[in-house]
Motif scaffolding. Structure first.
Motif, PDB file in Angstrom:
ATOM      1  N   ILE A  13      61.930  57.644  59.210  1.00 40.78           N
ATOM      2  CA  ILE A  13      60.520  57.245  59.325  1.00 40.78           C
ATOM      3  C   ILE A  13      60.176  56.752  60.730  1.00 40.78           C
ATOM      4  O   ILE A  13      59.054  56.349  60.991  1.00 40.78           O
ATOM      5  CB  ILE A  13      60.154  56.171  58.285  1.00 40.78           C
ATOM      6  N   GLN A  14      61.136  56.831  61.629  1.00 36.78           N
ATOM      7  CA  GLN A  14      60.932  56.343  63.000  1.00 36.78           C
ATOM      8  C   GLN A  14      59.799  57.089  63.713  1.00 36.78           C
ATOM      9  O   GLN A  14      59.107  56.519  64.541  1.00 36.78           O
ATOM     10  CB  GLN A  14      62.235  56.479  63.785  1.00 36.78           C
ATOM     11  N   HIS A  15      59.573  58.341  63.382  1.00 41.45           N
ATOM     12  CA  HIS A  15      58.529  59.124  64.044  1.00 41.45           C
ATOM     13  C   HIS A  15      57.117  58.649  63.710  1.00 41.45           C
ATOM     14  O   HIS A  15      56.176  58.921  64.448  1.00 41.45           O
ATOM     15  CB  HIS A  15      58.674  60.604  63.696  1.00 41.45           C
ATOM     16  N   CYS A  16      56.950  57.906  62.610  1.00 42.93           N
ATOM     17  CA  CYS A  16      55.599  57.461  62.251  1.00 42.93           C
ATOM     18  C   CYS A  16      55.445  55.943  62.202  1.00 42.93           C
ATOM     19  O   CYS A  16      54.326  55.451  62.099  1.00 42.93           O
ATOM     20  CB  CYS A  16      55.167  58.066  60.920  1.00 42.93           C
ATOM     21  N   LEU A  17      56.535  55.197  62.287  1.00 46.66           N
ATOM     22  CA  LEU A  17      56.488  53.734  62.295  1.00 46.66           C
ATOM     23  C   LEU A  17      57.383  53.200  63.400  1.00 46.66           C
ATOM     24  O   LEU A  17      58.420  53.775  63.690  1.00 46.66           O
ATOM     25  CB  LEU A  17      56.970  53.152  60.958  1.00 46.66           C
ATOM     26  N   ASP A  18      56.991  52.092  63.966  1.00 43.31           N
ATOM     27  CA  ASP A  18      57.808  51.451  64.997  1.00 43.31           C
ATOM     28  C   ASP A  18      58.893  50.632  64.293  1.00 43.31           C
ATOM     29  O   ASP A  18      58.645  49.527  63.826  1.00 43.31           O
ATOM     30  CB  ASP A  18      56.931  50.555  65.877  1.00 43.31           C
TER      31      ASP A  18
END
Length: 75
Positions: A13-18
């Motif tokens: 989920i790193q691509h959409c959340l910091d």
């Protein structure tokens, strides 16, 4: 209101959340809930902008530099 809980790996989920780096290699529990239709800050702002379309609040400002200096003095 319904809520949904999922378990995802941090990297997925790193691509959409910091995601903090210490969580990238861990499984994370994520809870989501749908927003109410017509609610929320964004919708309120969009309604205000639509209602006031065509209004220019700055048209009476003849000297933008002087206006800005006056505003700053008020702080």
């Amino acid at each position: 209101m319904e809520t949904y809980t999922i378990i995802k790996h941090g990297k997925s989920i790193q691509h959409c959340l910091d995601i903090p780096s210490e969580f990238l290699d861990k499984e994370l529990e994520i809870t989501i809930k749908p927003t109410r239709k017509g609610g929320g800050f964004r919708n309120k702002i969009e309604l205000i902008l639509e209602k006031n379309k065509g209004i220019n609040p700055f048209e009476s400002i003849t000297d933008p530099v002087a206006w800005q200096k006056e505003r700053r003095r008020e702080w």
